[in-house]
Design an enzyme around this catalytic site. Sequence first.
Site, PDB file in Angstrom:
ATOM      1  N   HIS A 106       6.381  18.160  -3.045  1.00  8.34           N
ATOM      2  CA  HIS A 106       8.211  18.876  -3.472  1.00  8.34           C
ATOM      3  C   HIS A 106       8.552  19.503  -4.810  1.00  8.34           C
ATOM      4  CE1 HIS A 106       8.391  13.543  -3.495  1.00  8.34           C
ATOM      5  NE2 HIS A 106       9.058  13.940  -1.977  1.00  8.34           N
ATOM      6  N   ASN A 198      -3.161   1.606  -6.450  1.00 12.51           N
ATOM      7  CA  ASN A 198      -1.914   1.169  -7.197  1.00 12.51           C
ATOM      8  C   ASN A 198      -2.093  -0.458  -8.231  1.00 12.51           C
ATOM      9  OD1 ASN A 198       0.606   0.979  -8.027  1.00 12.51           O
ATOM     10  ND2 ASN A 198       0.754   1.763  -6.287  1.00 12.51           N
ATOM     11  N   ALA A 216      -5.250   4.240 -11.396  1.00 10.44           N
ATOM     12  CA  ALA A 216      -6.042   5.415 -11.141  1.00 10.44           C
ATOM     13  C   ALA A 216      -7.275   5.520 -11.772  1.00 10.44           C
ATOM     14  CB  ALA A 216      -5.167   7.015 -10.964  1.00 10.44           C
TER      15      ALA A 216
END
Length: 234
Positions: A106, A198, A216
């Site tokens: 991204h 997660n 995490a």
Amino acid sequence: MDRIVILTGAGISAESGLGTFRDAGGIWSEHRIEDVATPEGFARDPARAHRFYNARRAMAARARPNAAHVALARLQAAHRGEVVIVTQNVDALHEAAGSRRVIHMHGELARALCAACGHRWQAPAEMSGQDACPRCRARACRPDVVWFGEIPYRMDEIMGHLAAARLFAAIGTSGQVWPAAGFAETAARAGAHCVEINPEPSAVAGDFHEALRGRASEVVPGWVAGLLGEAQLP
Ligand code: APR
């Protein structure tokens, strides 16, 4: 070659103080995607978009990698096979932790892009629409970030890695944005074992063979130690 492919999302940077997008109070609860993360929104009001990314660039510059970023860099250095990190994040925390092979699908806050000639350069701390492109001098600079409706970067390369992966892990991503949300299914079809790390199940949790539920920085270091065959302390 036993290739490991790791997809990371905003959740891996949450404990470094950078906001996620869709958790309660997340970035998209304070800013409209159509105003700051689409080409149309940028064309309508470039100054607003630049203010949004300048603020995120400043926060990212102050952030430090957490134990999860550091553990992934250790995995890349110590694993005998290839470890590829594909990140949806535009911060540079993987690199700051020492990771080398990072694919920013991204884009990156630290990069500027000229919308007129395609030139890319190191973004200044504060960007504005008045900045001239170092190459063509056009005043058409934008953050080198992939907006909604645009094509993520290096997709062919990413698909090649997924097709060859023995292990695929998604860390800190809600699985709500494609094509990244489809990576687990692609990797599983190619025979990879897929793990989701997660605290909450993502929208594509059903595509994974295994789930490690936790933050995490708590879960990734132990997971990496296991992958490297290191004895687990009780
Ligand atoms: N550790 C691990 N995961 C966490 C943590 C944490 N400490 N805190 C939150 N999470 C998880 C949330 O449960 C959620 O599943 O991180 C995920 C964050 O999801 P999003 O905010 O949707 O972020 P992400 O999946 O990276 O978004 C994908 O959407 O807006 C676009 O381009 C933007 O790259 C972004 C993409």
